[in-house]
Scaffold this motif. Sequence first.
Motif, PDB file in Angstrom:
ATOM      1  N   GLU A  97     -15.552  16.190  -3.082  1.00  0.00           N
ATOM      2  CA  GLU A  97     -14.576  14.875  -2.880  1.00  0.00           C
ATOM      3  C   GLU A  97     -13.489  14.930  -1.930  1.00  0.00           C
ATOM      4  OE1 GLU A  97     -14.845  13.074  -7.403  1.00  0.00           O
ATOM      5  OE2 GLU A  97     -13.698  14.782  -7.173  1.00  0.00           O
ATOM      6  N   THR A  98     -12.687  14.250  -1.662  1.00  0.00           N
ATOM      7  CA  THR A  98     -11.555  14.229  -0.710  1.00  0.00           C
ATOM      8  C   THR A  98     -10.397  13.632  -1.480  1.00  0.00           C
ATOM      9  OG1 THR A  98     -10.750  14.190   1.380  1.00  0.00           O
ATOM     10  CG2 THR A  98     -12.087  12.361   0.703  1.00  0.00           C
ATOM     11  N   GLU A  99      -9.158  13.828  -1.247  1.00  0.00           N
ATOM     12  CA  GLU A  99      -7.973  13.159  -1.805  1.00  0.00           C
ATOM     13  C   GLU A  99      -7.560  12.276  -0.853  1.00  0.00           C
ATOM     14  OE1 GLU A  99      -3.853  14.976  -2.320  1.00  0.00           O
ATOM     15  OE2 GLU A  99      -4.882  15.445  -3.812  1.00  0.00           O
ATOM     16  N   LEU A 100      -7.238  10.852  -1.482  1.00  0.00           N
ATOM     17  CA  LEU A 100      -7.053   9.588  -0.686  1.00  0.00           C
ATOM     18  C   LEU A 100      -5.636   9.341  -1.299  1.00  0.00           C
ATOM     19  CD1 LEU A 100      -7.580   7.840   1.537  1.00  0.00           C
ATOM     20  CD2 LEU A 100      -8.901   6.276  -0.148  1.00  0.00           C
TER      21      LEU A 100
ATOM     22  N   VAL B 239     -11.251   3.540   2.500  1.00  0.00           N
ATOM     23  CA  VAL B 239      -9.948   3.016   3.188  1.00  0.00           C
ATOM     24  C   VAL B 239     -10.152   1.565   3.747  1.00  0.00           C
ATOM     25  CG1 VAL B 239      -8.965   3.576   5.240  1.00  0.00           C
ATOM     26  CG2 VAL B 239      -9.222   5.583   3.987  1.00  0.00           C
ATOM     27  N   ALA B 240     -11.258   1.230   3.861  1.00  0.00           N
ATOM     28  CA  ALA B 240     -11.615   0.044   4.564  1.00  0.00           C
ATOM     29  C   ALA B 240     -11.377  -1.022   3.370  1.00  0.00           C
ATOM     30  CB  ALA B 240     -13.064  -0.353   5.224  1.00  0.00           C
TER      31      ALA B 240
ATOM     32  N   ARG C 249      -0.129   1.661   2.864  1.00  0.00           N
ATOM     33  CA  ARG C 249      -0.103   2.634   3.620  1.00  0.00           C
ATOM     34  C   ARG C 249      -0.777   3.706   3.122  1.00  0.00           C
ATOM     35  NH1 ARG C 249       6.030   3.479   4.640  1.00  0.00           N
ATOM     36  NH2 ARG C 249       5.830   2.381   2.517  1.00  0.00           N
ATOM     37  N   PHE C 250      -1.552   4.552   4.147  1.00  0.00           N
ATOM     38  CA  PHE C 250      -2.052   5.519   3.529  1.00  0.00           C
ATOM     39  C   PHE C 250      -1.655   6.814   4.083  1.00  0.00           C
ATOM     40  CE2 PHE C 250      -5.521   2.373   4.069  1.00  0.00           C
ATOM     41  CZ  PHE C 250      -6.119   2.590   2.864  1.00  0.00           C
TER      42      PHE C 250
END
Length: 196
Positions: free
Chosen positions: A129-132, A179-180, A191-192
């Motif tokens: 996993e990754t953090e968003l 993200v999309a 905003r990311f």
Amino acid sequence: MTHTLAAPATAEVEVRHSRFLALVAPVADREEALAVVARLRAEHPAAAHVCWALLAGGHSGMSDDGEPSGTAGRPILEVLRHHDLDGVLGAVVRYFGGVKLGAGGLVRAYTDAIAAAVAGAEKVERVRETELRVEADYADAERVRRWAEGEGYAEPEAEYGESVLLTLRVPEAAREAAVAAIADLSNGRVRFATPE
């Protein structure tokens, strides 16, 4: 392909009157693993040794806990590696039975105990996993929260201020799509933020 465990599993092996109580458990990191080891020590105050090994991404380690060097922690670690496990703690509590086993006997006993626990565990594919991190107004933050719930992701962590900063955990392979999707559902207003 690496795996983790769906739930903890245990096994018990007796070798020449010594009892070896094995536990394999899914853990996120070294801190969680050491908390499990501390719990085992508290539950088994009369045990001679509580030996362990950990594979959790960059958080790995092992301890022979007073057994001769390389006879406990290393065999436990090798069993975890052999089964392509990650995010897993292997621990063995030993109650000494009065008969010394020698280095080879100890290696076999610790290997057999942890292998029996792994054999009884349900393995699941480990998804990296990754953090968003998403900064949004309150209305868009609620849209993002509902989207995450609909996708089956864990409830995002939220920090509230003039805007809302949401932290989501998503599979690495799904990051671009996430993200999309989030940008689309907010009409590009979110905003990311980069992880700190």
